[in-house]
Design a protein around this motif. Structure first.
Motif, PDB file in Angstrom:
ATOM      1  N   UNK A 270     106.809  58.042 127.519  1.00 12.90           N
ATOM      2  CA  UNK A 270     107.752  56.925 127.374  1.00 12.90           C
ATOM      3  C   UNK A 270     107.004  55.613 127.175  1.00 12.90           C
ATOM      4  N   UNK A 271     105.938  55.424 127.933  1.00 11.02           N
ATOM      5  CA  UNK A 271     105.170  54.178 127.857  1.00 11.02           C
ATOM      6  C   UNK A 271     104.426  54.045 126.528  1.00 11.02           C
ATOM      7  N   UNK A 272     104.067  55.164 125.923  1.00  6.62           N
ATOM      8  CA  UNK A 272     103.274  55.136 124.694  1.00  6.62           C
ATOM      9  C   UNK A 272     104.055  55.640 123.491  1.00  6.62           C
ATOM     10  N   UNK A 273     105.368  55.576 123.562  1.00  8.81           N
ATOM     11  CA  UNK A 273     106.197  56.024 122.437  1.00  8.81           C
ATOM     12  C   UNK A 273     105.877  55.179 121.210  1.00  8.81           C
ATOM     13  N   UNK A 274     105.754  55.812 120.089  1.00  9.38           N
ATOM     14  CA  UNK A 274     105.449  55.100 118.849  1.00  9.38           C
ATOM     15  C   UNK A 274     103.970  54.941 118.576  1.00  9.38           C
TER      16      UNK A 274
ATOM     17  N   UNK B  81      93.607  56.473 137.546  1.00  4.67           N
ATOM     18  CA  UNK B  81      92.622  57.108 136.663  1.00  4.67           C
ATOM     19  C   UNK B  81      92.780  58.627 136.687  1.00  4.67           C
ATOM     20  N   UNK B  82      92.994  59.174 137.896  1.00  7.77           N
ATOM     21  CA  UNK B  82      93.176  60.615 138.032  1.00  7.77           C
ATOM     22  C   UNK B  82      94.430  61.056 137.282  1.00  7.77           C
ATOM     23  N   UNK B  83      95.513  60.297 137.451  1.00  6.13           N
ATOM     24  CA  UNK B  83      96.761  60.622 136.768  1.00  6.13           C
ATOM     25  C   UNK B  83      96.573  60.609 135.251  1.00  6.13           C
ATOM     26  N   UNK B  84      95.881  59.583 134.773  1.00  2.00           N
ATOM     27  CA  UNK B  84      95.659  59.461 133.330  1.00  2.00           C
ATOM     28  C   UNK B  84      94.847  60.631 132.795  1.00  2.00           C
ATOM     29  N   UNK B  85      93.816  61.026 133.515  1.00  2.00           N
ATOM     30  CA  UNK B  85      92.991  62.160 133.075  1.00  2.00           C
ATOM     31  C   UNK B  85      93.800  63.456 133.082  1.00  2.00           C
ATOM     32  N   UNK B  86      94.644  63.631 134.088  1.00  2.00           N
ATOM     33  CA  UNK B  86      95.482  64.830 134.152  1.00  2.00           C
ATOM     34  C   UNK B  86      96.458  64.864 132.977  1.00  2.00           C
ATOM     35  N   UNK B  87      97.051  63.724 132.667  1.00  2.00           N
ATOM     36  CA  UNK B  87      97.985  63.631 131.545  1.00  2.00           C
ATOM     37  C   UNK B  87      97.268  63.924 130.237  1.00  2.00           C
ATOM     38  N   UNK B  88      96.071  63.389 130.071  1.00  2.00           N
ATOM     39  CA  UNK B  88      95.303  63.627 128.844  1.00  2.00           C
ATOM     40  C   UNK B  88      94.983  65.105 128.673  1.00  2.00           C
ATOM     41  N   UNK B  89      94.734  65.800 129.773  1.00  4.66           N
ATOM     42  CA  UNK B  89      94.474  67.239 129.679  1.00  4.66           C
ATOM     43  C   UNK B  89      95.681  67.966 129.081  1.00  4.66           C
ATOM     44  N   UNK B  90      96.863  67.525 129.433  1.00  7.91           N
ATOM     45  CA  UNK B  90      98.069  68.158 128.900  1.00  7.91           C
ATOM     46  C   UNK B  90      98.274  67.768 127.441  1.00  7.91           C
ATOM     47  N   UNK B  91      98.205  66.490 127.154  1.00  7.85           N
ATOM     48  CA  UNK B  91      98.542  65.987 125.820  1.00  7.85           C
ATOM     49  C   UNK B  91      97.484  66.346 124.786  1.00  7.85           C
ATOM     50  N   UNK B  92      96.237  66.112 125.094  1.00  8.86           N
ATOM     51  CA  UNK B  92      95.179  66.310 124.100  1.00  8.86           C
ATOM     52  C   UNK B  92      94.830  67.770 123.864  1.00  8.86           C
ATOM     53  N   UNK B  93      95.052  68.632 124.857  1.00 15.87           N
ATOM     54  CA  UNK B  93      94.712  70.041 124.673  1.00 15.87           C
ATOM     55  C   UNK B  93      95.928  70.886 124.355  1.00 15.87           C
ATOM     56  N   UNK B  94      97.128  70.284 124.419  1.00 15.96           N
ATOM     57  CA  UNK B  94      98.385  70.985 124.149  1.00 15.96           C
ATOM     58  C   UNK B  94      98.575  72.205 125.052  1.00 15.96           C
ATOM     59  N   UNK B  95      98.012  72.132 126.236  1.00 14.68           N
ATOM     60  CA  UNK B  95      98.198  73.222 127.198  1.00 14.68           C
ATOM     61  C   UNK B  95      99.455  72.954 128.006  1.00 14.68           C
ATOM     62  N   UNK B  96     100.095  74.000 128.515  1.00 14.93           N
ATOM     63  CA  UNK B  96     101.302  73.809 129.306  1.00 14.93           C
ATOM     64  C   UNK B  96     101.033  73.020 130.586  1.00 14.93           C
ATOM     65  N   UNK B  97     102.015  72.240 130.988  1.00 14.46           N
ATOM     66  CA  UNK B  97     101.908  71.435 132.209  1.00 14.46           C
ATOM     67  C   UNK B  97     101.604  72.346 133.396  1.00 14.46           C
TER      68      UNK B  97
ATOM     69  N   UNK C  16     106.228  64.760 135.551  1.00 17.98           N
ATOM     70  CA  UNK C  16     106.716  63.384 135.673  1.00 17.98           C
ATOM     71  C   UNK C  16     105.697  62.398 135.111  1.00 17.98           C
ATOM     72  N   UNK C  17     104.429  62.620 135.401  1.00 20.76           N
ATOM     73  CA  UNK C  17     103.373  61.734 134.895  1.00 20.76           C
ATOM     74  C   UNK C  17     103.325  61.791 133.366  1.00 20.76           C
ATOM     75  N   UNK C  18     103.407  63.002 132.822  1.00 17.93           N
ATOM     76  CA  UNK C  18     103.349  63.182 131.367  1.00 17.93           C
ATOM     77  C   UNK C  18     104.540  62.493 130.706  1.00 17.93           C
ATOM     78  N   UNK C  19     105.731  62.686 131.270  1.00 22.87           N
ATOM     79  CA  UNK C  19     106.928  62.058 130.702  1.00 22.87           C
ATOM     80  C   UNK C  19     106.835  60.534 130.761  1.00 22.87           C
ATOM     81  N   UNK C  20     106.331  60.010 131.867  1.00 24.69           N
ATOM     82  CA  UNK C  20     106.177  58.557 131.992  1.00 24.69           C
ATOM     83  C   UNK C  20     105.168  58.039 130.968  1.00 24.69           C
ATOM     84  N   UNK C  21     104.089  58.778 130.769  1.00 23.03           N
ATOM     85  CA  UNK C  21     103.074  58.380 129.788  1.00 23.03           C
ATOM     86  C   UNK C  21     103.673  58.371 128.385  1.00 23.03           C
TER      87      UNK C  21
END
Length: 103
Positions: free
Chosen positions: A57-61, A18-34, A50-55
């Protein structure tokens, strides 16, 4: 256990999914630098990357639907592009005409 280049061992931190997902969302949804998000959260930027890249890849498309504001902005930008392309075409023709006239 010691890490390379360090005299003091840092204990390995485990993060919940859950923590990883929230951290990834902060990067993706706010377009802020990692690096910025990682610093704010106190985690290594490489780990977060690494978490962002894995996310990704998993959600491509899986593209989120555009909001009404995004659609309106997209239409406006497409209209502006068409107008600019017409202006460029006109200017090319005018430049060609005047180039012939100068000879």
């Amino acid at each position: 256990m010691f890490r390379k280049g360090s005299d003091l061992a840092r204990p390995k931190r485990n993060f919940s999914p859950e923590y990883r997902e929230e951290a990834v969302k902060l990067v993706i949804e706010t377009s802020r630098p990692v690096s910025q998000v990682a610093k704010e959260l106190g985690i290594n930027a490489g780990t977060l990357a690494n978490w962002v890249n894995a996310y990704r890849r998993a959600h491509a498309g899986e593209e989120p639907e555009l909001t009404v504001d995004e659609r309106a902005r997209l239409k406006e930008q497409e209209r502006e592009i068409r107008e600019l392309q017409m202006e460029i075409a006109f200017l090319k023709k005018a430049a060609a005409y005047f180039a012939k006239e100068q000879r």
